[in-house]
Design an enzyme around this catalytic site. Structure first.
Site, short mmCIF file in Angstrom:
data_model
loop_
_atom_site.label_atom_id
_atom_site.label_comp_id
_atom_site.label_asym_id
_atom_site.label_seq_id
_atom_site.Cartn_x
_atom_site.Cartn_y
_atom_site.Cartn_z
N ASP A 175 -11.46 1.59 3.81
CA ASP A 175 -11.74 0.15 3.68
C ASP A 175 -13.24 -0.10 3.50
O ASP A 175 -13.64 -1.20 3.10
CB ASP A 175 -11.31 -0.59 4.95
CG ASP A 175 -9.98 -1.31 4.80
OD1 ASP A 175 -9.64 -1.70 3.67
OD2 ASP A 175 -9.29 -1.49 5.82
N GLN B 50 -5.20 -2.40 9.66
CA GLN B 50 -4.95 -3.70 9.03
C GLN B 50 -5.50 -4.82 9.92
O GLN B 50 -5.25 -4.85 11.13
CB GLN B 50 -3.44 -3.89 8.80
CG GLN B 50 -3.07 -5.12 8.00
CD GLN B 50 -3.60 -5.12 6.57
OE1 GLN B 50 -3.67 -4.09 5.91
NE2 GLN B 50 -4.01 -6.28 6.09
N LYS C 298 0.84 -1.20 0.00
CA LYS C 298 0.00 0.00 0.00
C LYS C 298 0.87 1.25 0.00
O LYS C 298 0.64 2.19 -0.76
CB LYS C 298 -0.94 -0.01 1.21
CG LYS C 298 -2.10 -0.99 1.06
CD LYS C 298 -2.79 -1.31 2.37
CE LYS C 298 -3.77 -2.47 2.16
NZ LYS C 298 -4.27 -3.05 3.41
N1 GUN Z 1 -6.74 -7.87 5.96
C1 GUN Z 1 -6.95 -8.60 4.84
N2 GUN Z 1 -7.55 -7.83 3.89
C2 GUN Z 1 -7.72 -6.62 4.44
C3 GUN Z 1 -8.30 -5.41 3.94
O1 GUN Z 1 -8.78 -5.29 2.81
N3 GUN Z 1 -8.28 -4.35 4.81
C4 GUN Z 1 -7.77 -4.46 6.07
N4 GUN Z 1 -7.82 -3.37 6.84
N5 GUN Z 1 -7.24 -5.56 6.55
C5 GUN Z 1 -7.22 -6.64 5.74
#
Ligand code: GUN
Length: 293
Positions: free
Chosen positions: A119, A96, A52
């Protein structure tokens, strides 16, 4: 059989975003800023967050990562969320997942300001998604919708079978595919671990979206001839022939499925890069919301 090249399509989207960001900066505006909170040292989470950050840089956005140890208290994590909620330089952020067991994930997600929730996991944003209102769409399903659109996959009137009902992928995916909008309008069946005869369902799918979380679980005999296959899984499998010692596979057994289908997303290079592209799209959206205020 066509390979749906998520990597190439995500590069196109990132170029579009980079052009938009460059124009903002040329006009004397600040760059959009994405932040991430990561708790503990989970390998997969580290990889996602690093990707990211790298992709923010590539499109000219700024980013920051807030790292906390596994034993952080829920109260301290909620305080970190509140800090980012109030930081005017942060357009959007993610926490996350997964979080350590002693932390209530729902409580943390509910503490994120909905207009910074890139998200799209906050109950307000999920509610808007259910109602078909404009909102942040969770990155993986958002990326898959964009991928199907840009790869010219017809969805209207098709039977789409989604395997998996997670809040992150399966549930929003089923909602999006069944929406009354262009590039959706599919008839959707949602399957999960309690579906008694999975194969009876998957063999009826014109579009099969596998978000099961089990390596190579979808086999050729579970797929209808000519179906479009979207593979959401990413798993590391030991492979002594590789320098890294592992290879990446999806939820779909590519070897037996690919000869039967009309199109398939590969792993790696399918859904994964689109998830990152969608998160950047959501960050742009958050930026526009904040700069319009
Ligand atoms: N863990 C696995 N996929 C994701 C996601 O799309 N967003 C977040 N915040 N955590 C994750």
């Amino acid at each position: 059989m066509k390979i749906i090249d998520g990597k190439a399509i995500s590069e196109t989207i990132k170029k579009e975003i980079a052009t938009e960001v460059a124009a903002l900066i040329d006009a004397g505006k600040r760059a959009p800023h994405m932040a991430a909170i990561i708790v503990g040292h989970d390998g997969a989470s580290e990889t996602y967050v690093a990707s990211k950050e790298k992709n923010c840089r590539l499109v000219g956005m700024t980013s920051s990562v807030y790292r906390y140890e596994e034993n952080i208290s829920e109260a301290d994590l909620l305080a970190a969320v509140e800090f980012l909620n109030n930081d005017p330089d942060v357009d959007g952020f993610i926490v996350q997942l997964p979080l350590p067991k002693h932390i209530d994930e729902n409580k943390v997600i509910a503490a994120i300001r909905p207009d910074k929730d890139i998200d799209g996991f906050h109950p307000c944003n999920m509610g808007k998604l259910v109602l078909g209102q404009d909102t942040f769409i969770p990155a993986t399903p958002c990326g898959i919708m964009e991928l199907l659109k840009r790869a010219d996959v017809e969805t209207a009137g098709k039977h789409c079978v989604v395997i998996g009902r997670s809040h992150i992928v399966g549930t929003p995916m089923a909602l999006l595919m069944s929406r009354n909008s262009s590039h959706a309008n599919a008839t959707v069946t949602m399957c999960h671990s309690k579906t008694p005869d999975l194969k009876a369902m998957t063999t009826q799918a014109d579009i099969l979206i596998a978000a099961v979380g089990k390596p190579e679980m979808v086999k050729g005999d579970m797929v209808k001839e000519g179906a479009v296959i979207v593979d959401v899984g990413v798993h590391r499998i030991p492979d002594p022939t590789k320098a890294s010692g592992f290879k990446l596979v999806g939820d779909v057994d590519f070897a037996s499925v690919s000869p039967k289908c009309s199109a398939i997303t590969p792993v790696p290079g399918g859904v994964g890069p689109m998830t990152i592209a969608a998160l950047l799209m959501n960050t742009m959206k958050a930026y526009h919301i904040h700069t319009a205020k």
